[in-house]
Design a protein around this motif. Structure first.
Motif, PDB file in Angstrom:
ATOM      1  N   MET A   1      -8.154   5.404  -3.953  1.00  0.00           N
ATOM      2  CA  MET A   1      -7.397   5.945  -2.674  1.00  0.00           C
ATOM      3  C   MET A   1      -8.326   5.757  -1.428  1.00  0.00           C
ATOM      4  SD  MET A   1      -4.669   6.756  -3.228  1.00  0.00           S
ATOM      5  CE  MET A   1      -4.085   7.620  -1.929  1.00  0.00           C
ATOM      6  N   ALA A   2      -9.706   5.926  -1.738  1.00  0.00           N
ATOM      7  CA  ALA A   2     -10.795   5.730  -0.711  1.00  0.00           C
ATOM      8  C   ALA A   2     -10.716   4.549   0.046  1.00  0.00           C
ATOM      9  CB  ALA A   2     -11.990   6.225  -1.230  1.00  0.00           C
ATOM     10  N   SER A   3     -10.410   3.500  -0.600  1.00  0.00           N
ATOM     11  CA  SER A   3     -10.379   2.009  -0.283  1.00  0.00           C
ATOM     12  C   SER A   3      -9.443   1.343  -0.135  1.00  0.00           C
ATOM     13  CB  SER A   3     -11.200   1.192  -1.430  1.00  0.00           C
ATOM     14  OG  SER A   3     -10.537   1.237  -2.576  1.00  0.00           O
ATOM     15  N   MET A   4      -8.296   1.903  -0.069  1.00  0.00           N
ATOM     16  CA  MET A   4      -6.621   1.467  -0.024  1.00  0.00           C
ATOM     17  C   MET A   4      -6.166   1.495   1.240  1.00  0.00           C
ATOM     18  SD  MET A   4      -3.085   2.612  -2.398  1.00  0.00           S
ATOM     19  CE  MET A   4      -4.367   2.663  -3.905  1.00  0.00           C
ATOM     20  N   PHE A   5      -6.108   0.573   2.284  1.00  0.00           N
ATOM     21  CA  PHE A   5      -6.000   0.671   3.410  1.00  0.00           C
ATOM     22  C   PHE A   5      -5.019  -0.330   3.866  1.00  0.00           C
ATOM     23  CE2 PHE A   5      -6.299  -0.423   8.202  1.00  0.00           C
ATOM     24  CZ  PHE A   5      -5.930   0.874   8.502  1.00  0.00           C
ATOM     25  N   ASP A   6      -3.484   0.157   4.394  1.00  0.00           N
ATOM     26  CA  ASP A   6      -2.670  -0.921   5.026  1.00  0.00           C
ATOM     27  C   ASP A   6      -3.101  -1.540   6.292  1.00  0.00           C
ATOM     28  OD1 ASP A   6      -0.234  -2.186   5.517  1.00  0.00           O
ATOM     29  OD2 ASP A   6       1.057  -0.370   5.301  1.00  0.00           O
ATOM     30  N   PHE A   7      -3.292  -2.787   5.930  1.00  0.00           N
ATOM     31  CA  PHE A   7      -3.908  -3.370   7.370  1.00  0.00           C
ATOM     32  C   PHE A   7      -2.855  -3.913   7.979  1.00  0.00           C
ATOM     33  CE2 PHE A   7      -7.083  -3.940   4.098  1.00  0.00           C
ATOM     34  CZ  PHE A   7      -8.371  -4.128   4.862  1.00  0.00           C
ATOM     35  N   PHE A   8      -1.656  -3.714   7.800  1.00  0.00           N
ATOM     36  CA  PHE A   8      -0.390  -3.911   8.630  1.00  0.00           C
ATOM     37  C   PHE A   8       0.570  -2.588   8.810  1.00  0.00           C
ATOM     38  CE2 PHE A   8      -1.777  -7.991   7.046  1.00  0.00           C
ATOM     39  CZ  PHE A   8      -2.006  -8.623   8.080  1.00  0.00           C
ATOM     40  N   PRO A   9       0.101  -1.647   9.324  1.00  0.00           N
ATOM     41  CA  PRO A   9       0.822  -0.382   9.424  1.00  0.00           C
ATOM     42  C   PRO A   9       2.234  -0.626  10.235  1.00  0.00           C
ATOM     43  CG  PRO A   9      -1.110  -0.106  10.955  1.00  0.00           C
ATOM     44  CD  PRO A   9      -1.182  -1.640  10.157  1.00  0.00           C
TER      45      PRO A   9
ATOM     46  N   TYR B   1       0.773  -1.128  -0.129  1.00  0.00           N
ATOM     47  CA  TYR B   1      -0.104  -0.004  -0.023  1.00  0.00           C
ATOM     48  C   TYR B   1       0.837   1.246   0.097  1.00  0.00           C
ATOM     49  CZ  TYR B   1      -3.946  -3.209   0.670  1.00  0.00           C
ATOM     50  OH  TYR B   1      -4.664  -3.986   0.563  1.00  0.00           O
ATOM     51  N   ALA B   2       2.047   1.194   0.525  1.00  0.00           N
ATOM     52  CA  ALA B   2       2.843   2.528   0.481  1.00  0.00           C
ATOM     53  C   ALA B   2       3.096   2.840  -0.822  1.00  0.00           C
ATOM     54  CB  ALA B   2       3.990   2.374   1.322  1.00  0.00           C
ATOM     55  N   SER B   3       3.734   2.103  -1.509  1.00  0.00           N
ATOM     56  CA  SER B   3       3.929   2.304  -3.058  1.00  0.00           C
ATOM     57  C   SER B   3       2.832   2.528  -3.871  1.00  0.00           C
ATOM     58  CB  SER B   3       4.663   0.985  -3.424  1.00  0.00           C
ATOM     59  OG  SER B   3       5.140   1.133  -4.767  1.00  0.00           O
ATOM     60  N   ALA B   4       1.629   1.742  -3.522  1.00  0.00           N
ATOM     61  CA  ALA B   4       0.426   1.949  -4.398  1.00  0.00           C
ATOM     62  C   ALA B   4      -0.149   3.165  -4.179  1.00  0.00           C
ATOM     63  CB  ALA B   4      -0.722   0.779  -4.065  1.00  0.00           C
ATOM     64  N   SER B   5      -0.213   3.674  -2.831  1.00  0.00           N
ATOM     65  CA  SER B   5      -0.710   5.196  -2.545  1.00  0.00           C
ATOM     66  C   SER B   5       0.043   5.941  -3.282  1.00  0.00           C
ATOM     67  CB  SER B   5      -0.727   5.148  -1.045  1.00  0.00           C
ATOM     68  OG  SER B   5      -1.194   6.674  -0.599  1.00  0.00           O
ATOM     69  N   LYS B   6       1.318   6.083  -3.390  1.00  0.00           N
ATOM     70  CA  LYS B   6       2.188   7.123  -3.665  1.00  0.00           C
ATOM     71  C   LYS B   6       1.707   7.187  -5.407  1.00  0.00           C
ATOM     72  CE  LYS B   6       7.049   7.837  -5.092  1.00  0.00           C
ATOM     73  NZ  LYS B   6       8.169   7.246  -5.192  1.00  0.00           N
ATOM     74  N   LEU B   7       1.783   5.863  -5.866  1.00  0.00           N
ATOM     75  CA  LEU B   7       1.758   5.862  -7.239  1.00  0.00           C
ATOM     76  C   LEU B   7       0.273   6.624  -7.767  1.00  0.00           C
ATOM     77  CD1 LEU B   7       3.933   2.692  -8.227  1.00  0.00           C
ATOM     78  CD2 LEU B   7       4.173   5.538  -9.084  1.00  0.00           C
ATOM     79  N   THR B   8      -0.726   6.010  -7.092  1.00  0.00           N
ATOM     80  CA  THR B   8      -2.070   6.468  -7.241  1.00  0.00           C
ATOM     81  C   THR B   8      -2.182   7.756  -7.248  1.00  0.00           C
ATOM     82  OG1 THR B   8      -2.711   3.904  -6.858  1.00  0.00           O
ATOM     83  CG2 THR B   8      -4.419   5.932  -7.073  1.00  0.00           C
ATOM     84  N   ARG B   9      -1.778   8.405  -6.035  1.00  0.00           N
ATOM     85  CA  ARG B   9      -1.776   9.833  -5.936  1.00  0.00           C
ATOM     86  C   ARG B   9      -1.057  10.623  -7.230  1.00  0.00           C
ATOM     87  NH1 ARG B   9       0.506  10.936  -0.287  1.00  0.00           N
ATOM     88  NH2 ARG B   9       1.113   8.631  -0.411  1.00  0.00           N
ATOM     89  N   ILE B  10      -0.056  10.187  -7.465  1.00  0.00           N
ATOM     90  CA  ILE B  10       0.613  10.695  -8.755  1.00  0.00           C
ATOM     91  C   ILE B  10      -0.183  10.750 -10.109  1.00  0.00           C
ATOM     92  CG2 ILE B  10       2.692  10.463 -10.563  1.00  0.00           C
ATOM     93  CD1 ILE B  10       4.343   9.656  -8.003  1.00  0.00           C
ATOM     94  N   ALA B  11      -0.971   9.559 -10.155  1.00  0.00           N
ATOM     95  CA  ALA B  11      -1.880   9.257 -11.304  1.00  0.00           C
ATOM     96  C   ALA B  11      -3.163  10.263 -11.243  1.00  0.00           C
ATOM     97  CB  ALA B  11      -2.410   8.043 -11.172  1.00  0.00           C
TER      98      ALA B  11
END
Length: 134
Positions: A78-86, A47-57
């Motif tokens: 972005m509204a459904s992307m949650f890191d279940f193991f922060p 999710y860290a990588s996914a969030s960064k790239l999706t925000r860029i997109a």
């Protein structure tokens, strides 16, 4: 593997520590790459990588989205992307704040950027909307 190395190289092209700050990301290819690799990382629960790239997109979608509903798709991701193991409580709090901020956009009576409705004919334009090859 080659796939892992290719993904690493694609992600590295968006890392300011690894590329020149003068690189212009305004090309449609950057939008498509960020959205596609972001979705891939999300499906792999990275999710860290996914969030960064999706925000860029999402940022690049202002210029390159073929339909308003493409932006809606990215906001929904972005509204459904949650890191279940922060990593920590602080990381979890930031993740929840980010998640709820995008959920608020979707659930607003009059969304700020007019994300609704999604027309069926627009769905084919969503980066990654086709069946995933992985």
């Amino acid at each position: 593997t080659d796939k892992t190395e290719a993904l690493y190289l694609l992600e590295s092209s968006f890392d300011p520590a690894k590329v020149s700050p003068t690189i212009d990301y305004s090309f449609v290819q950057a939008y498509i790459l960020a959205a596609t690799v972001g979705r891939y990382r999300s499906q792999r629960k990275e999710y860290a990588s996914a969030s960064k790239l999706t925000r860029i997109a999402l940022e690049l979608s202002e210029r390159h989205a073929k339909a308003q509903s493409e932006k809606t798709c990215l906001v929904m991701q972005m509204a459904s992307m949650f890191d279940f193991f922060p990593e920590s409580e602080d990381h979890a709090d930031k993740a929840i704040d980010l998640l709820t901020s995008y959920a608020d956009i979707i659930l607003a009576d009059k969304p700020a950027k007019n994300y609704w409705p999604i027309r069926d004919q627009d769905i084919i334009h969503f980066p990654g909307a086709a069946p995933d090859p992985f």
